[in-house]
Design an enzyme around this catalytic site. Structure first.
Site, short mmCIF file in Angstrom:
data_model
loop_
_atom_site.label_atom_id
_atom_site.label_comp_id
_atom_site.label_asym_id
_atom_site.label_seq_id
_atom_site.Cartn_x
_atom_site.Cartn_y
_atom_site.Cartn_z
N LYS A 186 43.85 46.56 47.61
CA LYS A 186 42.80 45.89 48.22
C LYS A 186 42.61 46.64 49.48
CE LYS A 186 43.13 41.35 46.66
NZ LYS A 186 41.69 41.17 46.07
N ASP B 138 46.74 32.94 47.76
CA ASP B 138 46.38 33.28 46.13
C ASP B 138 47.18 32.41 45.44
OD1 ASP B 138 44.49 34.33 44.71
OD2 ASP B 138 45.50 36.28 44.27
N GLU C 63 44.24 40.25 38.53
CA GLU C 63 45.56 39.79 38.06
C GLU C 63 45.77 38.39 37.87
OE1 GLU C 63 44.93 40.04 41.06
OE2 GLU C 63 45.88 38.08 41.74
N ARG D 256 43.85 36.45 36.37
CA ARG D 256 43.44 35.69 34.98
C ARG D 256 44.40 36.37 33.85
NH1 ARG D 256 37.85 39.13 35.65
NH2 ARG D 256 38.30 38.35 37.63
N1 BES Z 1 42.82 36.82 44.74
C1 BES Z 1 41.50 37.56 44.33
C2 BES Z 1 40.42 36.57 44.65
C3 BES Z 1 40.01 36.24 45.88
C4 BES Z 1 39.15 36.92 46.79
C5 BES Z 1 40.84 35.15 46.56
C6 BES Z 1 38.98 36.42 47.96
C7 BES Z 1 40.51 34.63 47.70
C8 BES Z 1 39.63 35.37 48.63
C9 BES Z 1 41.54 37.98 42.94
O1 BES Z 1 43.07 38.31 42.40
C10 BES Z 1 40.85 39.44 42.92
O2 BES Z 1 41.36 40.20 43.55
N2 BES Z 1 39.62 39.27 42.48
C11 BES Z 1 38.93 40.41 42.06
C12 BES Z 1 38.44 40.41 40.91
C13 BES Z 1 37.55 41.86 40.45
C14 BES Z 1 38.88 42.95 40.50
C15 BES Z 1 37.23 41.55 39.02
C16 BES Z 1 37.78 40.29 43.15
O3 BES Z 1 37.34 39.15 43.12
O4 BES Z 1 37.43 41.51 43.68
ZN ZN Z 2 44.52 37.40 43.24
MN MN Z 3 43.60 40.24 42.79
#
Ligand code: BES
Ligand code: ZN
Ligand code: MN
Length: 488
Positions: free
Chosen positions: A267, A278, A339, A341
């Site tokens: 990220k 998370d 991750e 899911r």
């Molecule tokens: N933990 C994140 C989702 C998240 C984003 C939680 C913002 C709280 C605030 C999750 O694991 C994630 O990174 N999801 C990705 C999925 C994508 C790669 C399909 C996302 O939302 O960017």
């Molecule tokens: Zn996550």
């Molecule tokens: Mn993630």
């Protein structure tokens, strides 16, 4: 941990109590509550004078103080009398605790003004009072913060309902605390310890699987996410049997990702600290289980928490890798940041394969896309059972924790199919990201178990301050909804 542990009540009149702060109410039509009128007379009409001069309007949350010889009188605005429902009572409770904290008052006596409502709701009053007393100050001295609230005594009211509201709000405060702790405190080990603490306080069976056992069980997706970190992952199972031989058990599954760096698909650095939230899905499960361990309802409940960090290391899972989940399905990992899911795939297939369930719910900070769609106010939901979804919506109406349904139509489900594995952990690029998460999870719900997925990536933290909400940080949202849905 800092919040009021219990709201108590007394049948004695206010004059025989020794609290420093006495709280009464006023509605928006400038009508004082029953005790408000009595205190106004006692103070020679000074409250009604303030109201006549327009300094006291009864707007929700408006707080004015008056002074007796040896106590402070707080008059709390309750809003329109005809809209004084459970949520308004809860908000008033929250505003009272916040006003007490701001004015550094530690012992309160509160009129049971919910008796002025058509539907008196002492549970909501206690929830508001406890939730409003919450502060997260474990990691600093906080000399300027002022003291915590020590006691709140309600005049009259329903003792069991007040106790129940306190316990439920205590579960919410536990979830807030766990969410607010950083990744080096709220580790998978810490979550496992909390589960054991809750289980130890009543007859709840708690099983914790370690890294090797997780692998032996065939939970290849959780293993895959956890292999990039030295922090020991845990697979936590909590079994509460309050109705042995009775109804089928209900399963609650919570994402316990204690820090999400994104893994190899790393990220951006800005606000990456927010990824300590998370694990808020797992905090919901622990909050509900704690309340259940005390309230001991007649039902059977299984809490499941897959917990790990998502880091980058020499052994980390890479984009393109294929993992095999507990139910035997293979997953092409196209983005290691999707991750949540993966770890839920194992948890959902574990609990829906090994138990004949009434239904299963999962809670996960799953997608940034749900934040784009709904912001911090609302939880995204989707599932396989219309009736269960309607019941979730009905509970949401009651508890004020907003949910919004996304469609899990066939077109979306097709988009998580992979060319070289059974499924892939991405949908169609940036499109419909929240639904792609749900469509993926659906592949791991076995035995036609009725199932609803809660995407709490927005609602679990960062909400604009509500009267009974925290100033910032984790909210503990949907715990009250789940407890209502369970019929507790
Ligand atoms: N933990 C994140 C989702 C998240 C984003 C939680 C913002 C709280 C605030 C999750 O694991 C994630 O990174 N999801 C990705 C999925 C994508 C790669 C399909 C996302 O939302 O960017
Ligand atoms: Zn996550
Ligand atoms: Mn993630």
């Amino acid at each position: 941990m800092s919040y009021l542990q219990e709201v108590t009540n007394t049948d004695r009149p206010w004059s025989e109590t020794n609290a420093r702060l006495l709280v009464v109410g006023i509605f928006e039509n400038q009508e004082l509550t029953t005790l408000g009128q009595e205190i106004d007379t006692h103070l020679d009409g000074v409250i009604s004078k303030a109201s006549a001069l327009g300094d006291l309007t009864g707007k929700p949350g408006e707080a004015r103080t008056f002074y007796d010889d040896d106590r402070v009188v707080l008059v709390m605005g309750l809003g329109p009398r005809d809209k004084f429902d459970s949520e308004a009572i809860r908000k008033a409770g929250g505003s009272i605790s916040k006003a007490a904290l701001a004015s550094k008052q530690t012992t309160l006596v509160v009129e049971c003004f919910c008796a002025c409502s058509d539907k008196p709701d002492c549970q909501a009053l206690a929830e508001g009072l406890v939730l409003g007393s919450y502060r997260f100050n474990d990691h600093r001295k906080g000399d300027d913060d002022g003291p915590d609230i020590e006691t709140i005594t309600v005049l009259g009211g329903d003792a069991p309902d007040l106790a129940k509201g306190s316990v439920i709000a205590g579960g919410v405060c536990l979830a807030r605390d766990l969410g607010n702790h950083p990744g080096n405190v709220a580790t998978p080990t810490r979550l496992a310890e909390e589960a054991e603490r809750i289980g130890g306080s009543c007859d709840m069976k708690v099983t914790i699987l370690e890294r090797e056992q997780i692998a032996e069980q065939g939970m290849g997706a959780l293993v895959g996410v956890a292999q990039g970190s030295d922090e020991p992952p845990k697979f936590i199972v909590m079994e509460y049997a309050g109705d042995p031989g009775g109804r089928k058990p209900i399963a609650l599954v919570g994402k316990g990702l204690t820090f999400d760096s994104g893994g190899i698909s790393i990220k951006p650095s800005a606000q990456m600290d927010e990824m300590k939230f998370d694990m808020c899905g797992s905090a919901i499960v622990l909050g509900v289980m704690q309340a259940v361990s005390i309230l001991k309802p007649e039902l059977n409940l299984i809490g499941v928490i897959p917990s790990t960090e998502n880091l980058l290391g020499a052994k980390a899972c890479k984009p393109g890798d294929i993992l095999k989940a507990y139910n035997g399905k293979t997953i092409e990992v196209l983005n290691t940041d999707a991750e949540g899911r993966l770890i839920l795939a194992d948890a959902l297939s574990y609990v829906t394969t090994n138990h004949d369930l009434e239904y299963a719910l999962d809670f996960a900070t799953l997608t940034g896309a749900v934040l784009i769609a709904l912001g911090h106010h609302t939880t995204g939901i989707m599932g396989t059972d219309e009736d269960l979804i309607s019941r979730v919506k009905a509970s949401s109406e009651k508890t004020g924790e907003k949910v919004w349904e996304f469609p899990l139509w066939e077109e979306y489900c097709e988009e998580v199919k992979s060319k070289i594995a059974d499924v892939k952990n991405l949908g169609k690029g940036r499109n419909s990201g929240t639904i792609a998460g749900g469509a993926f999870l659906k592949e791991f719900v076995e035995n036609d178990t009725p199932w609803v997925h809660f995407d709490i990536a927005g609602s679990a933290w960062g909400e604009k301050e509500k009267p009974y909400g925290p100033k910032a940080g984790a909210t503990g949202n949907v715990i009250r909804l789940v407890i209502d849905l369970l019929g507790i």
